[in-house]
Design a protein around this motif. Structure first.
Motif, short mmCIF file in Angstrom:
data_model
loop_
_atom_site.label_atom_id
_atom_site.label_comp_id
_atom_site.label_asym_id
_atom_site.label_seq_id
_atom_site.Cartn_x
_atom_site.Cartn_y
_atom_site.Cartn_z
N ASP A 159 2.17 8.49 -6.20
CA ASP A 159 0.93 8.51 -6.58
C ASP A 159 0.63 7.99 -7.96
O ASP A 159 -0.58 7.97 -8.55
CB ASP A 159 0.38 9.92 -6.93
CG ASP A 159 0.09 10.53 -5.31
OD1 ASP A 159 -0.10 9.76 -4.28
OD2 ASP A 159 0.20 11.77 -5.25
N ARG B 260 -6.86 -2.95 -3.98
CA ARG B 260 -7.56 -1.85 -4.35
C ARG B 260 -6.31 -0.72 -5.19
O ARG B 260 -5.48 -0.51 -4.35
CB ARG B 260 -8.48 -1.03 -3.37
CG ARG B 260 -9.68 -2.10 -2.65
CD ARG B 260 -10.03 -1.29 -1.77
NE ARG B 260 -9.37 -0.96 -0.68
CZ ARG B 260 -9.22 0.17 0.14
NH1 ARG B 260 -10.34 1.13 -0.49
NH2 ARG B 260 -8.50 0.47 0.89
N LYS C 265 -6.27 2.95 -6.48
CA LYS C 265 -6.68 4.13 -6.76
C LYS C 265 -6.26 4.75 -8.31
O LYS C 265 -5.06 5.14 -8.26
CB LYS C 265 -6.35 5.21 -5.80
CG LYS C 265 -6.75 6.60 -6.15
CD LYS C 265 -8.19 7.00 -6.02
CE LYS C 265 -8.80 8.30 -6.17
NZ LYS C 265 -9.09 8.77 -7.52
N THR D 122 -2.35 4.30 -7.49
CA THR D 122 -1.90 4.12 -6.20
C THR D 122 -2.18 3.09 -5.54
O THR D 122 -3.50 2.78 -5.43
CB THR D 122 -2.41 5.39 -5.18
OG1 THR D 122 -1.56 6.50 -6.04
CG2 THR D 122 -1.62 5.40 -3.91
N ALA E 60 0.68 -1.22 0.15
CA ALA E 60 0.04 0.00 -0.08
C ALA E 60 0.74 1.31 -0.04
O ALA E 60 1.81 1.36 0.85
CB ALA E 60 -0.87 0.10 1.22
N GLY E 61 0.42 2.29 -0.99
CA GLY E 61 1.23 3.59 -1.09
C GLY E 61 2.56 3.53 -1.52
O GLY E 61 3.36 4.45 -1.84
N VAL F 126 -11.75 3.41 -8.14
CA VAL F 126 -10.83 2.72 -7.65
C VAL F 126 -11.12 1.36 -8.33
O VAL F 126 -12.24 0.72 -8.27
CB VAL F 126 -11.06 2.50 -6.13
CG1 VAL F 126 -10.17 1.42 -5.50
CG2 VAL F 126 -10.84 4.08 -5.41
N LEU G 178 -3.80 0.87 -2.55
CA LEU G 178 -4.45 1.06 -1.43
C LEU G 178 -4.39 0.20 -0.45
O LEU G 178 -4.48 0.26 0.87
CB LEU G 178 -5.94 1.52 -1.62
CG LEU G 178 -5.97 2.95 -2.52
CD1 LEU G 178 -7.72 2.79 -2.62
CD2 LEU G 178 -5.78 3.91 -1.97
N ASP G 179 -3.92 -1.06 -0.76
CA ASP G 179 -3.70 -2.33 0.17
C ASP G 179 -2.51 -3.16 -0.33
O ASP G 179 -1.93 -3.06 -1.29
CB ASP G 179 -4.81 -3.44 -0.29
CG ASP G 179 -6.29 -2.78 -0.20
OD1 ASP G 179 -6.66 -2.25 0.92
OD2 ASP G 179 -7.05 -2.89 -1.07
#
Length: 163
Positions: A56, A105, A107, A139, A39-40, A94, A141-142
């Motif tokens: 991002d 997920r 984004k 990006t 994530a991220g 998403v 998310l998980d």
């Protein structure tokens, strides 16, 4: 049924300089059967993993339907090649992918616009042909795992205040 056709996790950036000079050599094993996502941060082992300038947009996805016959991820340098998913229509939403190890997920931040390298790597005219169909930058998310093969796909609209 939607599919993940290919996955690419390359530790090196191959498209540097002028397309006429050709790409840098490909490292062995950049096409993989499984990717681990954080994530991220992105795809573990990929050239953009945990790079602040790419947080991002650390994962890129493109539809096989956008590519000419015979073209693949080694030529377009995206991370995930799907079939049966109109990814270019998903900017702002998403994208949820589950290839059997639980949902991941992504984004969808913006389009992944093609560049002049497409003419050198695929064929003359590919850059123009891929405009508006070059995939998406996302990006994660998980944390999760994605695999080549069938994939369950869900598209979530972001909350109104996040749009």
């Amino acid at each position: 049924m939607p599919q993940i056709v290919q996955l690419l996790a390359s530790p090196v950036r191959r498209f540097q300089g002028r397309p006429a000079d050709g790409p840098d050599p490909a490292p062995p094993g950049e096409l993989v059967q499984v990717v681990h996502i954080r994530a991220g941060l992105g795809i573990v082992g990929d050239r953009y993993f945990a790079k602040p300038a790419h947080r991002d947009a650390s994962i890129t996805v493109i539809a096989s339907e956008s590519l000419p016959d015979g073209a693949d991820l080694t030529q377009v340098r995206r991370n995930i090649l799907t079939s049966g998913v109109d990814v270019d229509a998903l900017v702002g939403s998403v994208l949820v992918l589950d290839s059997g190890d639980g949902p991941v997920r992504l984004k969808v931040q913006r389009p992944a616009n093609p560049c002049a390298w497409m003419d050198a790597m695929i064929a003359p005219g590919a850059w123009r042909a891929l405009r508006g169909r070059g995939g998406i930058r996302c990006t994660p998310l998980d944390d999760g795992v994605l695999r080549v093969g069938p994939v369950a796909v869900l598209v979530e609209e972001p909350p109104a205040q996040a749009r």
